[in-house]
Design a protein around this motif. Structure first.
Motif, mmCIF file in Angstrom:
data_model
loop_
_atom_site.group_PDB
_atom_site.id
_atom_site.type_symbol
_atom_site.label_atom_id
_atom_site.label_comp_id
_atom_site.label_asym_id
_atom_site.label_seq_id
_atom_site.Cartn_x
_atom_site.Cartn_y
_atom_site.Cartn_z
ATOM 1 N N ALA A 36 69.475 34.573 39.296
ATOM 2 C CA ALA A 36 69.951 34.483 40.797
ATOM 3 C C ALA A 36 70.868 33.158 41.026
ATOM 4 N N LEU A 37 71.602 33.269 41.687
ATOM 5 C CA LEU A 37 72.570 32.163 41.968
ATOM 6 C C LEU A 37 73.311 32.220 43.328
ATOM 7 N N LYS A 38 73.143 31.190 44.032
ATOM 8 C CA LYS A 38 73.874 31.029 45.318
ATOM 9 C C LYS A 38 74.382 29.545 45.700
ATOM 10 N N LEU A 39 75.427 29.448 46.572
ATOM 11 C CA LEU A 39 75.751 28.320 47.251
ATOM 12 C C LEU A 39 75.014 28.276 48.864
ATOM 13 N N THR A 40 74.233 27.386 49.018
ATOM 14 C CA THR A 40 73.654 27.221 50.257
ATOM 15 C C THR A 40 73.150 25.941 50.687
ATOM 16 N N GLN A 41 72.710 25.692 51.932
ATOM 17 C CA GLN A 41 72.446 24.310 52.227
ATOM 18 C C GLN A 41 70.962 24.341 53.054
ATOM 19 N N LEU A 42 70.174 23.332 52.833
ATOM 20 C CA LEU A 42 69.087 23.238 53.351
ATOM 21 C C LEU A 42 68.827 22.690 54.697
ATOM 22 N N SER A 43 68.145 23.312 55.568
ATOM 23 C CA SER A 43 67.985 22.688 56.906
ATOM 24 C C SER A 43 66.914 21.468 56.685
ATOM 25 N N LYS A 44 66.984 20.622 57.567
ATOM 26 C CA LYS A 44 65.931 19.340 57.577
ATOM 27 C C LYS A 44 64.464 20.027 57.317
ATOM 28 N N GLU A 45 63.987 20.985 58.030
ATOM 29 C CA GLU A 45 62.629 21.765 58.033
ATOM 30 C C GLU A 45 62.584 22.432 56.633
ATOM 31 N N ARG A 46 63.571 22.965 56.183
ATOM 32 C CA ARG A 46 63.240 23.762 54.461
ATOM 33 C C ARG A 46 63.297 22.800 53.544
ATOM 34 N N ALA A 47 64.003 21.600 53.637
ATOM 35 C CA ALA A 47 63.796 20.498 52.807
ATOM 36 C C ALA A 47 62.593 19.731 52.746
ATOM 37 N N GLU A 48 62.298 19.434 53.934
ATOM 38 C CA GLU A 48 60.573 18.997 53.993
ATOM 39 C C GLU A 48 59.686 19.613 53.427
ATOM 40 N N GLU A 49 59.838 20.974 53.815
ATOM 41 C CA GLU A 49 58.932 22.263 53.129
ATOM 42 C C GLU A 49 58.819 22.025 51.259
ATOM 43 N N PHE A 50 60.131 22.114 50.836
ATOM 44 C CA PHE A 50 60.462 22.329 49.727
ATOM 45 C C PHE A 50 59.789 20.901 48.980
ATOM 46 N N TYR A 51 60.005 19.871 49.585
ATOM 47 C CA TYR A 51 59.521 18.464 49.013
ATOM 48 C C TYR A 51 58.410 17.921 49.615
ATOM 49 N N MET A 67 69.166 15.526 50.611
ATOM 50 C CA MET A 67 69.024 17.093 50.338
ATOM 51 C C MET A 67 69.687 18.039 51.203
ATOM 52 N N THR A 68 69.893 17.496 52.433
ATOM 53 C CA THR A 68 70.295 18.245 53.504
ATOM 54 C C THR A 68 71.985 17.953 53.788
ATOM 55 N N GLU A 69 72.531 17.223 53.222
ATOM 56 C CA GLU A 69 73.888 16.558 53.631
ATOM 57 C C GLU A 69 74.937 17.413 53.330
ATOM 58 N N GLY A 70 74.759 18.224 52.473
ATOM 59 C CA GLY A 70 75.735 19.170 52.053
ATOM 60 C C GLY A 70 75.231 20.424 51.124
ATOM 61 N N PRO A 71 76.011 21.354 50.770
ATOM 62 C CA PRO A 71 75.744 22.547 50.162
ATOM 63 C C PRO A 71 75.087 22.011 48.678
ATOM 64 N N ILE A 72 74.173 22.988 48.270
ATOM 65 C CA ILE A 72 73.602 22.957 46.848
ATOM 66 C C ILE A 72 73.875 24.266 46.271
ATOM 67 N N VAL A 73 73.770 24.294 44.749
ATOM 68 C CA VAL A 73 73.729 25.551 44.164
ATOM 69 C C VAL A 73 72.205 25.874 43.776
ATOM 70 N N ALA A 74 71.733 26.988 44.171
ATOM 71 C CA ALA A 74 70.509 27.297 43.906
ATOM 72 C C ALA A 74 70.478 28.415 42.766
#
Ligand code: GTP
Ligand code: MG
Length: 139
Positions: A36-51, A67-74
């Motif tokens: 699986a592969l995508k370019l996406t961006q974490l919201s504050k809420e989702r980053a807080e949940e992930f970490y 972690m929310t300042e710009g896109p990530i590749v997941a």
């Protein structure tokens, strides 16, 4: 035969600096298959949940801002012994301690802006893969 999976994010520092392609090339060259592969961006809420595991740490606020300042590749990756082998490929959390040739040694800027994430257990790999990808996005 199918191996085990791990989950990774190329973090906002490395994506912004244009390193995504080189990092994906190194991952594939090390024997991992992309499931699986995508370019996406974490919201504050989702980053807080992930970490969430780090929420009591002094650096938590800075980590979420980063972690929310710009896109990530997941991505979800498959290989024999995926979790352990991928942690070896990325290197130590602090790039100053990372072995030569590891992804963090090559691309990380410091202990926080460290280019890439790797799951730390088979159980967390499944949780993190499901957190980021729906069934139709996984192969
Ligand atoms: P991940 O693969 O991203 O989970 O990194 P890790 O497993 O090597 O480290 P850990 O889970 O302990 O920390 C999660 C992330 O928090 C790190 O990758 C860094 O981005 C950040 N981090 C860890 N330690 C520190 C620290 O002492 N200061 C700051 N500012 N950030 C830190
Ligand atoms: Mg971790």
């Amino acid at each position: 035969m199918a191996g085990t999976i791990t989950f990774t994010m190329i973090k906002p520092d490395a994506v912004a600096d244009g390193h995504s392609g080189k990092i994906i090339d190194q991952i594939i060259g090390a024997g991992f298959k992309i499931k699986a592969l995508k370019l996406t961006q974490l919201s504050k809420e989702r980053a807080e949940e992930f970490y969430a595991i780090h929420k009591e740490r002094g650096f938590f606020g800075e980590l979420i801002a980063f972690m929310t300042e710009g896109p990530i590749v997941a991505a979800v990756l498959e290989k024999d012994n995926a979790v352990e082998d991928f942690r070896k490929l990325i290197g130590a959390t602090n790039p100053a301690n990372a072995e030569e040739g590891t992804i963090r040694k090559r691309f990380a800027l410091n202990i926080e802006r460290n280019a890439i994430h790797g799951s730390d257990s088979d159980e967390n790999a499944q949780i993190e893969a499901n957190f980021h990808f729906s069934g139709v996005e996984r192969f």
